[in-house]
Design a protein around this motif. Structure first.
Motif, PDB file in Angstrom:
ATOM      1  N   ASP A  76      39.693  65.076   8.985  1.00 10.59           N
ATOM      2  CA  ASP A  76      38.288  65.435   8.817  1.00 10.59           C
ATOM      3  C   ASP A  76      37.940  65.837   7.387  1.00 10.59           C
ATOM      4  OD1 ASP A  76      40.019  67.490   9.283  1.00 10.59           O
ATOM      5  OD2 ASP A  76      38.843  68.460  10.842  1.00 10.59           O
ATOM      6  N   ASP A  77      38.938  66.109   6.547  1.00 11.79           N
ATOM      7  CA  ASP A  77      38.650  66.461   5.145  1.00 11.79           C
ATOM      8  C   ASP A  77      39.958  66.490   4.354  1.00 11.79           C
ATOM      9  OD1 ASP A  77      37.638  67.319   2.770  1.00 11.79           O
ATOM     10  OD2 ASP A  77      37.239  69.379   3.416  1.00 11.79           O
ATOM     11  N   ASN A  78      40.463  65.301   3.987  1.00  4.07           N
ATOM     12  CA  ASN A  78      41.737  65.333   3.257  1.00  4.07           C
ATOM     13  C   ASN A  78      41.539  65.690   1.786  1.00  4.07           C
ATOM     14  OD1 ASN A  78      40.867  62.929   2.128  1.00  4.07           O
ATOM     15  ND2 ASN A  78      42.143  61.641   3.433  1.00  4.07           N
ATOM     16  N   ARG A  79      40.312  65.641   1.320  1.00  4.28           N
ATOM     17  CA  ARG A  79      40.014  66.109  -0.037  1.00  4.28           C
ATOM     18  C   ARG A  79      40.250  67.632  -0.101  1.00  4.28           C
ATOM     19  NH1 ARG A  79      36.012  63.884  -3.701  1.00  4.28           N
ATOM     20  NH2 ARG A  79      35.377  62.520  -2.023  1.00  4.28           N
ATOM     21  N   GLY A  80      39.698  68.340   0.893  1.00  5.41           N
ATOM     22  CA  GLY A  80      39.909  69.790   0.977  1.00  5.41           C
ATOM     23  C   GLY A  80      41.366  70.110   1.273  1.00  5.41           C
ATOM     24  N   GLY A  81      41.979  69.299   2.141  1.00  4.38           N
ATOM     25  CA  GLY A  81      43.388  69.527   2.491  1.00  4.38           C
ATOM     26  C   GLY A  81      44.286  69.420   1.273  1.00  4.38           C
ATOM     27  N   ALA A  82      44.007  68.433   0.421  1.00  2.78           N
ATOM     28  CA  ALA A  82      44.814  68.273  -0.790  1.00  2.78           C
ATOM     29  C   ALA A  82      44.663  69.481  -1.702  1.00  2.78           C
ATOM     30  CB  ALA A  82      44.383  67.004  -1.515  1.00  2.78           C
ATOM     31  N   LEU A  83      43.436  70.009  -1.776  1.00  2.00           N
ATOM     32  CA  LEU A  83      43.213  71.207  -2.605  1.00  2.00           C
ATOM     33  C   LEU A  83      43.967  72.407  -2.033  1.00  2.00           C
ATOM     34  CD1 LEU A  83      39.470  71.268  -3.658  1.00  2.00           C
ATOM     35  CD2 LEU A  83      41.484  70.953  -5.062  1.00  2.00           C
ATOM     36  N   VAL A  84      43.950  72.523  -0.716  1.00  2.00           N
ATOM     37  CA  VAL A  84      44.680  73.623  -0.068  1.00  2.00           C
ATOM     38  C   VAL A  84      46.174  73.488  -0.374  1.00  2.00           C
ATOM     39  CG1 VAL A  84      45.391  74.553   2.173  1.00  2.00           C
ATOM     40  CG2 VAL A  84      43.003  73.993   1.768  1.00  2.00           C
ATOM     41  N   ALA A  85      46.694  72.259  -0.264  1.00  2.00           N
ATOM     42  CA  ALA A  85      48.118  72.038  -0.530  1.00  2.00           C
ATOM     43  C   ALA A  85      48.465  72.415  -1.971  1.00  2.00           C
ATOM     44  CB  ALA A  85      48.473  70.577  -0.260  1.00  2.00           C
ATOM     45  N   GLY A  89      33.297  74.814  15.144  1.00  2.00           N
ATOM     46  CA  GLY A  89      32.975  73.405  15.389  1.00  2.00           C
ATOM     47  C   GLY A  89      33.511  72.489  14.313  1.00  2.00           C
ATOM     48  N   LYS A  90      32.728  71.441  14.039  1.00  2.00           N
ATOM     49  CA  LYS A  90      33.203  70.413  13.111  1.00  2.00           C
ATOM     50  C   LYS A  90      32.930  70.770  11.653  1.00  2.00           C
ATOM     51  CE  LYS A  90      32.638  66.928  16.653  1.00  2.00           C
ATOM     52  NZ  LYS A  90      31.719  65.985  17.260  1.00  2.00           N
ATOM     53  N   ARG A 123      37.708  59.751   6.317  1.00  2.00           N
ATOM     54  CA  ARG A 123      37.042  61.023   6.612  1.00  2.00           C
ATOM     55  C   ARG A 123      36.322  60.838   7.929  1.00  2.00           C
ATOM     56  NH1 ARG A 123      34.418  65.400   2.626  1.00  2.00           N
ATOM     57  NH2 ARG A 123      33.863  66.877   4.204  1.00  2.00           N
ATOM     58  N   GLU A 124      37.054  61.114   8.992  1.00  2.00           N
ATOM     59  CA  GLU A 124      36.536  60.847  10.327  1.00  2.00           C
ATOM     60  C   GLU A 124      36.475  62.145  11.117  1.00  2.00           C
ATOM     61  OE1 GLU A 124      35.699  57.824  11.282  1.00  2.00           O
ATOM     62  OE2 GLU A 124      36.624  56.570   9.759  1.00  2.00           O
ATOM     63  N   GLU A 125      35.514  62.238  12.015  1.00  2.00           N
ATOM     64  CA  GLU A 125      35.406  63.444  12.836  1.00  2.00           C
ATOM     65  C   GLU A 125      36.466  63.465  13.929  1.00  2.00           C
ATOM     66  OE1 GLU A 125      31.483  64.049  14.214  1.00  2.00           O
ATOM     67  OE2 GLU A 125      30.772  64.727  12.259  1.00  2.00           O
ATOM     68  N   ARG A 173      40.285  61.557  15.467  1.00  2.00           N
ATOM     69  CA  ARG A 173      41.442  60.795  14.982  1.00  2.00           C
ATOM     70  C   ARG A 173      42.077  60.016  16.128  1.00  2.00           C
ATOM     71  NH1 ARG A 173      45.089  66.174  13.744  1.00  2.00           N
ATOM     72  NH2 ARG A 173      45.410  66.756  15.890  1.00  2.00           N
ATOM     73  N   PRO A 174      42.688  58.858  15.864  1.00  2.00           N
ATOM     74  CA  PRO A 174      42.722  58.184  14.564  1.00  2.00           C
ATOM     75  C   PRO A 174      41.429  57.420  14.331  1.00  2.00           C
ATOM     76  CG  PRO A 174      43.955  56.929  16.183  1.00  2.00           C
ATOM     77  CD  PRO A 174      43.462  58.145  16.890  1.00  2.00           C
ATOM     78  N   GLY A 175      40.931  57.462  13.098  1.00  2.00           N
ATOM     79  CA  GLY A 175      39.719  56.741  12.759  1.00  2.00           C
ATOM     80  C   GLY A 175      40.070  55.355  12.249  1.00  2.00           C
ATOM     81  N   PHE A 176      39.051  54.640  11.796  1.00  2.00           N
ATOM     82  CA  PHE A 176      39.263  53.274  11.336  1.00  2.00           C
ATOM     83  C   PHE A 176      40.262  53.234  10.174  1.00  2.00           C
ATOM     84  CE2 PHE A 176      38.123  50.080   8.129  1.00  2.00           C
ATOM     85  CZ  PHE A 176      38.392  48.937   8.837  1.00  2.00           C
ATOM     86  N   PHE A 177      40.034  54.092   9.187  1.00  2.00           N
ATOM     87  CA  PHE A 177      40.907  54.084   8.015  1.00  2.00           C
ATOM     88  C   PHE A 177      42.329  54.540   8.352  1.00  2.00           C
ATOM     89  CE2 PHE A 177      36.735  54.168   6.000  1.00  2.00           C
ATOM     90  CZ  PHE A 177      36.884  53.173   5.061  1.00  2.00           C
ATOM     91  N   GLY A 178      42.427  55.474   9.283  1.00  2.00           N
ATOM     92  CA  GLY A 178      43.751  55.943   9.697  1.00  2.00           C
ATOM     93  C   GLY A 178      44.552  54.807  10.329  1.00  2.00           C
ATOM     94  N   LEU A 179      43.889  54.048  11.215  1.00  2.00           N
ATOM     95  CA  LEU A 179      44.564  52.911  11.874  1.00  2.00           C
ATOM     96  C   LEU A 179      44.949  51.837  10.845  1.00  2.00           C
ATOM     97  CD1 LEU A 179      42.415  52.602  15.115  1.00  2.00           C
ATOM     98  CD2 LEU A 179      44.825  53.249  14.972  1.00  2.00           C
ATOM     99  N   ALA A 180      44.023  51.589   9.904  1.00  2.00           N
ATOM    100  CA  ALA A 180      44.297  50.592   8.866  1.00  2.00           C
ATOM    101  C   ALA A 180      45.502  51.016   8.018  1.00  2.00           C
ATOM    102  CB  ALA A 180      43.062  50.417   7.992  1.00  2.00           C
TER     103      ALA A 180
END
Lengths: 484, 115
Positions: A100-109, A169-170, A23-25, A27-34
């Motif tokens: 920035d919010d894959n929790r919300g993205g999953a709900l949208v999907a 904005g964010k 959950r990064e503001e 991209r790519p953030g730390f977790f994305g790169l990992a």
């Protein structure tokens, strides 16, 4: 073999979990790169297995591809086919599109797939359960709106999804806003609400399909800048589903664009009849029979009744008849009361914009405006008081229910202001301000729902500026600054 | 009761009486319609108003008779029964409203609707 299978399964599970943690503001953030690093390793492993002639390697590569491009896979395969569980699962690990919010993205999907599947109750309940959690971001507004749409409540869906478009904005995931804008545009085009569609600003999150629909709408309503044929063609070519929009493009190209006329005062057409009383009744009957009465007709009826009530022959006849019947009340006054009740009801039902005009304060139209304004104000106070009382007694609702309460009060206020004018706006704002501010402060200080609270403060600030309420402007400027 | 029902339920329309009808005429007309409705005559089942044709029921007839027995309420109904014919047969006032371009189903191509 077993060891390799365990390693692959653990590796894929780890890649998914790393994506979930993202959950990064930016991209790519730390977790994305990992996540990509792990997936790259798994892809190399899967590739070597394929080269060794092991077909399991193909399955590994497929899953790796799915986890590398979760939104693309969900959007292309899962959502259109209504696979809401798989769509939710896959998008939950999105580290790029929904960084920035894959929790919300999953709900949208999941909600979108549920719409495509015809709204299975299990899917809708699944999305709603998750929307009730307090840590929901702004994307859940789109998911909640899609659930409402799946249930057939398009009015509620428009309110929810439209409110997401106001986030800037964010505070709101970029993809959520893009999809919300597309839904709003598609809905407006389907209803033929071209004027509303043409008013959608050139937003940074507008995609090609939405931009093309806005261009067509501008052409239909003659809103500047009116797109030329070449511009329409260019906009159409950039739409991925352009074949299905060909008919709309042809209609737009055939449309003779002319600049929209500036707002002008609409003069009502008088109903011509020798007997003003009869003329008023004819106009009144037409107004009540009309499935979608407009302001022009209502003004015509009000003027027709003004002529009838100014006609001495009619008033003498009515008063003489009242004497014959030995009635106590004034028959003209009771006729006025009944007439006002009818016209106020028509204006409210049709959400007619009557406006405020001190030049016609007298007469039927003036009375109808005053009565309508008073009723709208009374209703607004009831809704605002209910919210304020609940906030004071600290009876918390799920965040999406809190947002619904906010939207309801805001919608009542906006509808009342649209039907009347700035005088009512100045009277109504203090009571709306008090209730919504109390809710937003509670959300911000105690419940830590800062995304929603910030949005409420932004709206209150914009309304305070319209009403020129210096105290409220100063207060909400400070509140908005806290959220930046 | 909304504005349409209020006007369509005008007792003079229900009983098909002129505004000058006497108390006795009201009673006679009421009894006549009640009897016809009891016999199930098609002629009694409907009545015409400026807002179109409406169904006549025994309850509506009894309510209409009660309304016209009270002078105060009768005076309130009288100004509204000058028109007897449906408004649809009268030339409508000119309207400046335009319907504009019809809609286009964009929800389907963009996959926002049910598959």
């Amino acid at each position: 073999m077993i060891v390799r299978a365990v390693v692959l399964t653990l590796g894929l599970g780890f890649a998914w979990l790393v994506g979930v943690a993202n959950r990064e503001e930016s991209r790519p953030g730390f977790f994305g790169l990992a996540q990509w690093l792990v997936l790259f390793g798994l892809a190399v492993l899967g590739g070597s297995m394929v080269l060794d002639g092991e077909l399991v390697g193909l399955a590994v590569l497929t899953v790796v591809a799915g986890l590398t491009f979760p939104w693309a896979v969900a959007r292309t395969w899962l959502i259109p086919r209504g696979h809401w569980r798989s769509a939710w699962f896959l998008v939950r690990s999105s580290a790029w599109t929904w960084h920035d919010d894959n929790r919300g993205g999953a709900l949208v999907a999941a909600a979108w797939a549920a719409v495509r599947a015809g709204g299975p109750p299990a899917a809708l309940a699944f999305v709603e359960r998750r929307c009730e959690r307090s840590d929901c971001g702004a994307a859940h507004l789109l998911a909640t709106g899609l659930v409402a749409a799946a249930r057939g409540d398009l009015e509620a869906a428009r309110r929810w999804i439209g409110s997401l478009c106001e986030f800037t904005g964010k505070a709101s995931p970029q993809m959520a806003r893009r999809l919300a804008l597309q839904w709003i545009a598609a809905d407006a085009a389907t209803r033929g609400a071209w004027s509303q569609l043409a008013q959608l600003d050139a937003d940074r999150d507008v995609d090609a399909a939405t931009a093309a629909l806005i261009a067509v709408a501008r052409r239909f309503v003659g809103a500047a800048p009116i797109p030329t044929d070449a511009e329409l063609e260019t906009a159409w070519r950039s739409v991925p589903q352009r074949a299905q929009f060909r008919a709309l493009l042809d209609r737009a190209l055939q449309h003779q664009a002319s600049p929209a006329a500036p707002n002008s005062v609409v003069r009502a057409t008088p109903v011509v009849d020798r007997d003003p009383h009869r003329a008023a009744l004819v106009a009144h009957a037409h107004l009540l029979s009309h499935p979608r009465p407009d302001r022009v007709e209502l003004v015509a009826v009000a003027q027709a009744w003004d002529r009838a009530l100014a006609d001495q022959a009619f008033t003498h006849r009515t008063q003489r008849r009242a004497l014959e019947l030995a009635t106590r009340g004034d028959p003209i006054e009771s006729l006025r009361a009944r007439l006002d009740a009818d016209l106020v009801e028509v204006a409210r039902t049709a959400r007619m914009v009557l406006g405020e005009d001190s030049a016609v304060a007298r007469g039927t139209l003036g009375r109808v405006r005053r009565t309508l304004g008073q009723r709208l104000l009374d209703e607004l106070e009831v809704v605002a008081d209910a919210l304020k009382t609940r906030v004071r007694t600290r009876r918390a609702l799920a965040i999406h229910e809190e947002w619904r309460e906010y939207l309801t009060l805001r919608g009542t206020y906006q509808s009342a202001v649209a039907m009347t004018g700035p005088v009512l706006q100045r009277l109504a704002f203090p009571c709306v301000n008090e209730s919504i501010c109390a809710l937003a402060v509670w959300l911000w200080n105690d419940r830590k729902n800062r995304v929603h609270a910030h949005q409420m403060f932004r709206w209150l600030l914009s309304e305070a500026e319209k009403c020129e309420d210096a105290e409220a402007i100063a207060l909400h400027r400070r509140n908005v600054e806290c959220g930046r | 009761m909304n504005a349409v029902e209020r006007w369509a339920g005008n007792p003079f329309f229900v009983l098909e009486l002129a505004v000058t009808a006497s108390r006795a005429e009201v009673e006679r007309a009421g009894q006549k319609w009640l009897a016809m409705l009891e016999l199930g005559l098609a002629r009694a089942a409907i009545y015409t108003t400026p807002l179109g044709v409406r169904a006549r029921t025994p309850e509506l007839v009894r309510t209409a008779m009660a309304e016209l027995r009270d002078p105060e309420r009768r005076a309130g109904h009288e100004p509204w029964c000058l028109l007897q014919e449906p408004a649809s047969v009268i030339d409508p006032p000119e309207s400046t409203a335009s319907e504009g371009e019809p809609g286009f189903d964009a929800m389907g191509p963009l996959q926002w609707s049910r598959r």
